[in-house]
Design an enzyme around this catalytic site. Structure first.
Site, mmCIF file in Angstrom:
data_model
loop_
_atom_site.group_PDB
_atom_site.id
_atom_site.type_symbol
_atom_site.label_atom_id
_atom_site.label_comp_id
_atom_site.label_asym_id
_atom_site.label_seq_id
_atom_site.Cartn_x
_atom_site.Cartn_y
_atom_site.Cartn_z
ATOM 1 N N ASP A 1 -73.852 174.031 -35.794
ATOM 2 C CA ASP A 1 -73.415 172.633 -35.905
ATOM 3 C C ASP A 1 -72.805 172.173 -34.585
ATOM 4 O OD1 ASP A 1 -74.251 172.232 -38.512
ATOM 5 O OD2 ASP A 1 -72.317 171.429 -39.188
ATOM 6 N N ASP B 1 -65.067 183.057 -30.809
ATOM 7 C CA ASP B 1 -64.159 182.010 -30.314
ATOM 8 C C ASP B 1 -64.492 181.667 -28.860
ATOM 9 O OD1 ASP B 1 -63.305 184.609 -29.756
ATOM 10 O OD2 ASP B 1 -61.177 184.211 -30.103
ATOM 11 N N ASP C 1 -73.515 179.464 -38.910
ATOM 12 C CA ASP C 1 -73.367 178.144 -39.532
ATOM 13 C C ASP C 1 -72.525 177.250 -38.629
ATOM 14 O OD1 ASP C 1 -73.445 176.159 -41.597
ATOM 15 O OD2 ASP C 1 -71.376 176.701 -42.082
HETATM 16 C C1 IPM Z 1 -76.494 174.762 -43.488
HETATM 17 C C2 IPM Z 1 -75.540 174.183 -44.498
HETATM 18 C C3 IPM Z 1 -75.404 175.153 -45.661
HETATM 19 C C4 IPM Z 1 -74.844 176.441 -45.121
HETATM 20 C C5 IPM Z 1 -74.541 174.642 -46.827
HETATM 21 C C6 IPM Z 1 -75.010 173.294 -47.330
HETATM 22 C C7 IPM Z 1 -74.457 175.632 -47.938
HETATM 23 O O1 IPM Z 1 -74.305 173.894 -43.935
HETATM 24 O O2 IPM Z 1 -77.678 174.907 -43.816
HETATM 25 O O3 IPM Z 1 -76.072 175.078 -42.379
HETATM 26 O O4 IPM Z 1 -73.625 176.594 -44.978
HETATM 27 O O5 IPM Z 1 -75.640 177.343 -44.853
HETATM 28 MN MN MN Z 2 -74.202 174.302 -41.812
#
Ligand code: IPM
Ligand code: MN
Length: 360
Positions: A249, A221, A245
């Site tokens: 992002d 966090d 993940d």
């Molecule tokens: C990524 C994507 C995948 C993940 C999904 C599509 C399963 O978000 O490659 O980061 O969560 O790993």
């Molecule tokens: Mn992802």
């Protein structure tokens, strides 16, 4: 050099961006005298439509007999809104990662001067950001036992890690840190999770072997805040699957364009390279998507799987020159008229010209 490349274009914009990366690779073959062969395989929704299986055995074989894998994207909205669908494109991705033993997902986050104003963060915060995330990719909550009990009223997803799983990805992260600014941040939730406490234990033990690398541990966090407040703080991050993940992002958007970022997934054998953006179905087939994430993934492939550093640099240089010359898709400049395939042509042209400037 002769090498075999498996090409899995996948869904959405996957095929059109991968085609541009192929143009760059073919230009590299021509200029540097290499010979790459390309074998395609189906994956994702297109594979479900053709075979009922999102990662068919035939595709697994193509991957296994290749020296590296170039991958586009996976996902189709027709499956997203159906929680009862038993076969989903994403299962193909997870199955591929697991069956190829791709335990480390590597995402470099760096910024281009020309994109500083496209970032949702202030330009002065973003300038000079350059870090790399090592995400564990085939363990943790993604792959633990999952299910329902009590007549389906209770659901569970188990998160498990073994020392061995932590050691192998952390070792790669330490090695990377050693060759960079020598700073490694373990992102975890050790105040709550037992698996995180195991990660801390392992990373602390490993750090004895890497005394030149400074290690710190940060709760996820807190890391999520720090990526926004002071992204230059980071050099190398290592973390488990789910946290990785989410923070990758988050980290990707501060660079100003999701469309620019490549990634590598590596394990004991064949490495896989893909742009970090998804299948972006709204743009599929329109020839408007930014192909640079895929083109730069091809550069990572050359460098990491084939050891071709100069060739990788030639691709990066071509991409950067296109950016500087304003040869960009409309995600970067709204009024830009350049299409996906025109960017691919220009990058290939630049690689072949080997010159330092290129006209728009
Ligand atoms: C990524 C994507 C995948 C993940 C999904 C599509 C399963 O978000 O490659 O980061 O969560 O790993
Ligand atoms: Mn992802």
């Amino acid at each position: 050099m002769e090498k075999k490349i498996a090409v899995l274009k996948g869904d959405g914009i996957g095929p059109e961006v991968t085609d541009q990366a192929l143009k760059a690779l073919k230009a590299i073959e021509q200029v540097y005298g290499h010979k790459f062969s390309y074998t395609e395989g189906l994956i994702g929704a297109v594979a479900i439509d053709a075979t009922g299986n999102p990662f068919p055995d035939a595709t697994f074989e193509v991957c296994q007999s290749a020296d590296a894998i170039l991958f586009g994207a996976i996902g189709d909205p027709k499956y997203d809104n159906d929680p009862k669908a038993t076969v989903r494109p994403e299962q193909g991705l997870l199955k591929m990662r697991k069956s190829l033993g791709l335990f480390a997902n590597i995402r470099p986050i760096n910024t281009y001067k020309i994109l500083a104003n496209a970032s949702p963060l202030r330009a002065d915060l973003v300038e000079g950001v350059d870090f790399i995330v090592f995400r564990e990719l085939i363990g943790g909550i993604y792959f633990g036992e999952k299910g329902r009990r009590d007549n389906g009223n209770v659901a569970f997803d188990n998160c498990t890690y073994s020392k061995e799983e932590v050691i192998r990805v952390s070792t790669l992260a330490f090695e990377a840190a050693r060759n960079r600014r020598k700073k490694l941040t373990l992102v975890d939730k050790a105040n709550v999770l037992e698996t995180s406490r195991l990660w801390r234990e392992v990373v602390k033990d490993l750090s004895a072997k890497y005394s030149d690398v400074e290690v710190d541990c940060m709760f996820v966090d807190n890391a999520a805040m720090k990526i926004i407040q002071n992204p230059r703080y980071f050099d190398v991050i290592v973390t488990e699957n789910m946290f990785g993940d989410i923070i990758t992002d988050e980290a990707s958007v501060i660079t100003g364009s999701l469309g620019m970022l490549p990634s590598a997934s590596i394990g004991s054998k064949t490495g896989l390279y893909e742009p970090i953006h998804g299948s972006y179905p709204e743009a599929a087939g329109k020839n408007i998507a930014n192909p640079n994430g895929s083109i730069l993934s091809a550069a990572m492939l050359l460098e990491m799987s084939f050891g071709l550093r100069e060739e990788a640099a030639a691709i990066r240089n071509a991409v950067e020159n296109c950016l500087n010359a304003g040869i960009v898709t409309m995600d970067i400049k709204k009024e830009s008229k350049y299409t996906t395939s025109q960017i691919g042509d220009k990058v290939a042209e630049f690689i072949k010209a080997k010159s330092k400037t290129l006209q728009a």
